[in-house]
Motif scaffolding. Structure first.
Motif, PDB file in Angstrom:
ATOM      1  N   SER A  38      15.856 -37.227  53.514  1.00 12.75           N
ATOM      2  CA  SER A  38      16.056 -35.937  52.847  1.00 12.75           C
ATOM      3  C   SER A  38      16.421 -36.099  51.380  1.00 12.75           C
ATOM      4  O   SER A  38      16.208 -35.188  50.585  1.00 12.75           O
ATOM      5  N   LYS A  51      24.280 -29.682  56.918  1.00 12.49           N
ATOM      6  CA  LYS A  51      23.395 -30.006  55.781  1.00 12.49           C
ATOM      7  C   LYS A  51      24.119 -30.719  54.632  1.00 12.49           C
ATOM      8  O   LYS A  51      23.685 -30.670  53.496  1.00 12.49           O
ATOM      9  N   ASP A  52      25.220 -31.400  54.939  1.00 15.79           N
ATOM     10  CA  ASP A  52      25.943 -32.198  53.950  1.00 15.79           C
ATOM     11  C   ASP A  52      25.503 -33.649  54.167  1.00 15.79           C
ATOM     12  O   ASP A  52      26.144 -34.425  54.879  1.00 15.79           O
ATOM     13  N   MET A  53      24.360 -34.002  53.574  1.00 11.42           N
ATOM     14  CA  MET A  53      23.745 -35.299  53.843  1.00 11.42           C
ATOM     15  C   MET A  53      24.557 -36.484  53.307  1.00 11.42           C
ATOM     16  O   MET A  53      24.558 -37.549  53.905  1.00 11.42           O
ATOM     17  N   TYR A  64      28.439 -33.162  59.953  1.00 10.36           N
ATOM     18  CA  TYR A  64      28.020 -33.013  58.556  1.00 10.36           C
ATOM     19  C   TYR A  64      26.502 -32.871  58.453  1.00 10.36           C
ATOM     20  O   TYR A  64      26.001 -32.096  57.637  1.00 10.36           O
ATOM     21  N   TYR A  65      25.768 -33.600  59.288  1.00 11.76           N
ATOM     22  CA  TYR A  65      24.302 -33.508  59.272  1.00 11.76           C
ATOM     23  C   TYR A  65      23.863 -32.082  59.608  1.00 11.76           C
ATOM     24  O   TYR A  65      22.991 -31.515  58.955  1.00 11.76           O
ATOM     25  N   ASN A  66      24.488 -31.502  60.634  1.00  9.43           N
ATOM     26  CA  ASN A  66      24.137 -30.132  61.032  1.00  9.43           C
ATOM     27  C   ASN A  66      24.605 -29.096  60.019  1.00  9.43           C
ATOM     28  O   ASN A  66      24.062 -27.992  59.969  1.00  9.43           O
TER      29      ASN A  66
END
Length: 197
Positions: free
Chosen positions: A111, A74-76, A70-72
């Motif tokens: 972020s 971009k779903d923080m 999820y981090y990669n």
């Protein structure tokens, strides 16, 4: 480079099979998820993670891999949620929370402009892993406090030095200059010499 695609193929075929016995699903999804993460196919990792979650098959390791996916992507929000689950599951199993999970939580907090949360997570990382780079980052946060007094900044530089977080010439020159202003010439010389070397 290592070839993770070849061993991934049979697991993907098993996962897609409609005849895969329920008893085998957990192991197949688990392995497929880990192998797929090595190929950095993050969307497929999420797919396997959701399938594992549906059969209550996630553990601290797979929660962490799902957080990384999820981090990669971009779903923080999901990255932070699964990273926290990974840390909680590890603690429940009597293990240290995975460093990567803590770093994902910190990155997600940063972020989303949750500075206080990111600093609190960084403090956890420093306490648990005691690495010079983490000390450097944490002491830099302390040195960035608005209106910090010279004596407080000097104490932070001393801590940074003891923790092995000094990496740049300015890390030594600045505390040496503070030492001179505060009347500590012996320590100033020590910092200058370390900075020069």
């Amino acid at each position: 480079p290592k070839d993770y695609a070849t061993p991934t193929t049979p697991y993907q075929a098993n996962e897609a099979s409609r005849v895969l016995p329920d008893a085998d699903k957990k192991a197949v999804f688990h392995t497929a998820m880990l192998l797929t993460s090595m190929n950095k196919d993050w969307q497929k990792v999420v797919t396997y993670g959701k399938q594992l979650e549906a059969i209550n098959g996630l553990d601290d390791q797979t929660d962490g891999v799902l957080a990384l996916a999820y981090y990669n992507l971009k779903d923080m929000a999901n990255a932070k949620a699964y990273a926290q689950k990974s840390g909680d599951a590890a603690k429940a199993a009597g293990k240290q929370p995975p460093q990567t999970s803590l770093e994902i939580v910190m990155g997600a907090e940063a972020s989303s402009h949750d500075q206080a949360g990111a600093v609190a997570t960084l403090e956890q990382i420093v306490v648990q892993y005691n690495r010079p780079d983490d000390w450097r980052q944490l002491t830099n946060v302390g040195l960035g406090v608005k209106g910090i007094k010279y004596i407080d900044a000097l104490d932070i530089y001393r801590l940074k030095d003891m923790a092995g977080g000094m990496a740049e010439p300015d890390d030594y020159i600045t505390p040496a200059e503070i030492d001179i202003q505060l009347g500590y010439p012996t320590e100033a010389i020590k910092f200058y010499e370390a900075g020069v070397s």
